[in-house]
Design a protein around this motif. Structure first.
Motif, PDB file in Angstrom:
ATOM      1  N   MET A   1      14.195  -1.345  27.706  1.00 43.94           N
ATOM      2  CA  MET A   1      13.172  -0.713  28.364  1.00 43.94           C
ATOM      3  C   MET A   1      12.724   0.304  26.465  1.00 43.94           C
ATOM      4  N   SER A   2      14.084  -0.146  25.935  1.00 41.21           N
ATOM      5  CA  SER A   2      13.437   0.392  24.126  1.00 41.21           C
ATOM      6  C   SER A   2      12.306  -0.370  23.039  1.00 41.21           C
ATOM      7  N   GLY A   3      12.170  -1.410  24.259  1.00 37.68           N
ATOM      8  CA  GLY A   3      10.705  -2.258  23.224  1.00 37.68           C
ATOM      9  C   GLY A   3       9.507  -1.361  23.538  1.00 37.68           C
ATOM     10  N   LEU A   4      10.158  -1.581  25.636  1.00 40.44           N
ATOM     11  CA  LEU A   4       8.320  -0.874  25.320  1.00 40.44           C
ATOM     12  C   LEU A   4       8.042   0.345  24.922  1.00 40.44           C
ATOM     13  N   LEU A   5       9.029   0.694  25.069  1.00 42.39           N
ATOM     14  CA  LEU A   5       9.146   2.530  24.674  1.00 42.39           C
ATOM     15  C   LEU A   5       8.232   2.641  22.963  1.00 42.39           C
ATOM     16  N   ARG A   6       9.279   1.850  22.643  1.00 39.75           N
ATOM     17  CA  ARG A   6       8.883   1.508  21.060  1.00 39.75           C
ATOM     18  C   ARG A   6       6.693   0.878  20.833  1.00 39.75           C
ATOM     19  N   LEU A   7       6.870   0.086  21.625  1.00 39.39           N
ATOM     20  CA  LEU A   7       5.836   0.093  21.519  1.00 39.39           C
ATOM     21  C   LEU A   7       4.561   1.474  22.480  1.00 39.39           C
ATOM     22  N   VAL A   8       4.872   2.262  23.307  1.00 35.60           N
ATOM     23  CA  VAL A   8       3.942   3.123  23.326  1.00 35.60           C
ATOM     24  C   VAL A   8       4.127   3.997  22.691  1.00 35.60           C
ATOM     25  N   ASN A   9       5.219   4.585  21.349  1.00 38.11           N
ATOM     26  CA  ASN A   9       5.021   5.103  20.492  1.00 38.11           C
ATOM     27  C   ASN A   9       4.139   4.788  19.692  1.00 38.11           C
ATOM     28  N   ALA A  10       4.216   3.247  19.719  1.00 43.81           N
ATOM     29  CA  ALA A  10       3.415   2.397  17.823  1.00 43.81           C
ATOM     30  C   ALA A  10       1.747   2.626  18.596  1.00 43.81           C
ATOM     31  N   VAL A  11       1.200   3.126  20.155  1.00 44.55           N
ATOM     32  CA  VAL A  11       0.311   2.998  19.568  1.00 44.55           C
ATOM     33  C   VAL A  11      -1.256   4.355  19.922  1.00 44.55           C
ATOM     34  N   GLN A  12       0.404   5.575  19.906  1.00 47.04           N
ATOM     35  CA  GLN A  12       0.345   6.592  19.606  1.00 47.04           C
ATOM     36  C   GLN A  12      -1.113   6.904  18.286  1.00 47.04           C
ATOM     37  N   PRO A  13      -1.341   8.513  18.388  1.00 45.86           N
ATOM     38  CA  PRO A  13      -2.961   8.514  16.966  1.00 45.86           C
ATOM     39  C   PRO A  13      -1.106   9.005  16.189  1.00 45.86           C
ATOM     40  N   ASP A  14      -0.260   9.372  15.956  1.00 40.24           N
ATOM     41  CA  ASP A  14       0.543  10.105  15.153  1.00 40.24           C
ATOM     42  C   ASP A  14       1.634   8.809  14.642  1.00 40.24           C
TER      43      ASP A  14
ATOM     44  N   ILE B   1       9.785  -6.834  30.902  1.00 42.88           N
ATOM     45  CA  ILE B   1       9.442  -6.232  32.419  1.00 42.88           C
ATOM     46  C   ILE B   1      10.307  -6.843  33.008  1.00 42.88           C
ATOM     47  N   ILE B   2      10.060  -8.598  33.516  1.00 45.58           N
ATOM     48  CA  ILE B   2      11.660  -8.799  34.456  1.00 45.58           C
ATOM     49  C   ILE B   2      12.476  -8.534  33.792  1.00 45.58           C
ATOM     50  N   THR B   3      13.096  -7.919  33.049  1.00 46.21           N
ATOM     51  CA  THR B   3      14.298  -7.930  32.510  1.00 46.21           C
ATOM     52  C   THR B   3      14.596  -6.341  33.775  1.00 46.21           C
ATOM     53  N   LEU B   4      13.701  -5.121  33.828  1.00 43.62           N
ATOM     54  CA  LEU B   4      13.819  -4.119  34.007  1.00 43.62           C
ATOM     55  C   LEU B   4      13.748  -4.582  36.002  1.00 43.62           C
ATOM     56  N   ASN B   5      13.239  -5.226  36.462  1.00 44.63           N
ATOM     57  CA  ASN B   5      12.464  -5.450  37.370  1.00 44.63           C
ATOM     58  C   ASN B   5      14.188  -5.597  38.735  1.00 44.63           C
ATOM     59  N   GLU B   6      14.890  -7.402  37.383  1.00 45.20           N
ATOM     60  CA  GLU B   6      15.932  -7.306  37.872  1.00 45.20           C
ATOM     61  C   GLU B   6      17.112  -6.255  37.557  1.00 45.20           C
ATOM     62  N   TRP B   7      17.427  -5.483  36.844  1.00 45.11           N
ATOM     63  CA  TRP B   7      18.004  -4.513  37.262  1.00 45.11           C
ATOM     64  C   TRP B   7      17.649  -3.354  37.998  1.00 45.11           C
ATOM     65  N   ARG B   8      16.821  -3.266  38.836  1.00 45.62           N
ATOM     66  CA  ARG B   8      16.014  -2.965  39.657  1.00 45.62           C
ATOM     67  C   ARG B   8      17.001  -3.009  40.660  1.00 45.62           C
TER      68      ARG B   8
ATOM     69  N   VAL C   1       8.104  -1.591  38.308  1.00 46.50           N
ATOM     70  CA  VAL C   1       9.597  -1.684  37.554  1.00 46.50           C
ATOM     71  C   VAL C   1      10.695   0.262  37.501  1.00 46.50           C
ATOM     72  N   CYS C   2       9.935   0.993  38.103  1.00 44.97           N
ATOM     73  CA  CYS C   2       9.945   2.292  37.942  1.00 44.97           C
ATOM     74  C   CYS C   2      11.680   2.835  39.024  1.00 44.97           C
ATOM     75  N   PRO C   3      12.619   3.215  38.110  1.00 45.39           N
ATOM     76  CA  PRO C   3      14.076   3.140  39.238  1.00 45.39           C
ATOM     77  C   PRO C   3      13.584   4.060  40.261  1.00 45.39           C
ATOM     78  N   GLU C   4      12.056   4.780  40.304  1.00 50.49           N
ATOM     79  CA  GLU C   4      12.311   5.555  41.605  1.00 50.49           C
ATOM     80  C   GLU C   4      11.315   5.502  41.980  1.00 50.49           C
ATOM     81  N   LEU C   5      10.883   4.971  43.490  1.00 46.95           N
ATOM     82  CA  LEU C   5       9.395   4.644  44.652  1.00 46.95           C
ATOM     83  C   LEU C   5       8.458   5.552  43.648  1.00 46.95           C
TER      84      LEU C   5
ATOM     85  N   LEU D   1      17.778   3.748  30.047  1.00 49.10           N
ATOM     86  CA  LEU D   1      18.649   3.796  28.941  1.00 49.10           C
ATOM     87  C   LEU D   1      19.924   4.041  28.828  1.00 49.10           C
ATOM     88  N   ALA D   2      20.194   3.945  30.005  1.00 45.76           N
ATOM     89  CA  ALA D   2      22.250   3.789  29.997  1.00 45.76           C
ATOM     90  C   ALA D   2      22.396   3.180  30.541  1.00 45.76           C
ATOM     91  N   ALA D   3      22.024   1.996  30.995  1.00 46.99           N
ATOM     92  CA  ALA D   3      22.223   0.827  31.605  1.00 46.99           C
ATOM     93  C   ALA D   3      23.107  -0.182  30.719  1.00 46.99           C
TER      94      ALA D   3
END
Length: 225
Positions: A140-153, A176-183, A37-41, A130-132
């Motif tokens: 995207m914000s939701g996934l990044l929120r989960l990424v941040n939530a598992v950080q040690p700090d 993930i489905i949403t990001l893939n559809e946008w991509r 789902v990354c915008p860049e190959l 994040l500008a879509a």
């Protein structure tokens, strides 16, 4: 993880046998979803080494070229399968999550660890999401929120973390489905991943690049012995 297809059971066992630094199957699943789902190959020649070593720093060790090709083939089979589902039957997409046998909790944190690794390969590219439109930004914000939530700090309270965990598994699939559809709808077709990646060739010349994607010649890497 119960009820896995045969090829995923094989892949899980092979990854466990490569090294203690190789990705777990659930981590790999999050990694592959992020790559797709990354915008860049991001080509396999760049990301495969992270599968063998989740820290990206050590050289892989394989019994033989045939063994290496077998594992790469299994990884790419899962990549292709996930790509096909997201492209053709997105409603059937489901992340692979481990389950804690003690309390049946879904361990989404392993999956998000893999997604984070994919995110870090192209941090600038993700800014497009994040500008879509609002739905894509929310995903995207939701996934990044989960990424941040598992950080040690991370500074979430136990109650906040429990609330986040209660919805994380279902949200991850939808995001993930949403990001893939946008991509698919917005990205340059030249940057989209091919529908399928072919498995590696069974014969590799000693002076050719090693199929493990280390960047070295085969004779200097997995063909050293």
């Amino acid at each position: 993880m119960p009820n896995l297809p045969r090829h995923l059971k094989q892949l899980e066992q092979e990854l466990l046998g490569v090294s203690e630094d190789a990705m777990l199957l659930e981590v790999l699943d999050g990694f592959i979803a992020g790559l797709l789902v990354c915008p860049e190959l991001i080509p396999p020649s760049e990301w495969l080494r992270w599968v063998w070593d989740s820290e990206g720093g050590h050289e892989p060790v394989f019994d033989s070229l045939a063994h290496l090709n077998k594992i790469i083939g299994l990884v790419m089979q899962h990549y292709n399968s996930t790509a096909r589902i997201l492209a053709e039957r997105p409603g059937h997409y489901g992340p692979l999550f481990a389950v804690d046998p003690r309390n049946d909790d879904t361990l989404w944190e392993l999956w998000i660890e893999g997604f984070e690794t994919a995110y870090k390969l192209r941090p600038a590219a993700w800014q497009k999401c994040l500008a879509a439109d609002p739905q894509t930004v929310q995903a995207m914000s939701g996934l990044l929120r989960l990424v941040n939530a598992v950080q040690p700090d991370q500074r979430l309270s136990d109650e906040q973390y429990s609330t986040l965990s209660a919805t994380a598994p279902d949200n991850i699939a939808l995001w993930i489905i949403t990001l893939n559809e946008w991509r698919l709808a917005n990205d340059d077709p030249a940057n989209l991943p091919p529908a399928f990646y072919a498995p590696p060739a069974t014969k590799v010349g000693r002076n050719e690049p090693c199929p493990c994607s280390s960047g070295k010649k085969y004779k200097k890497c997995c063909g050293l012995n």
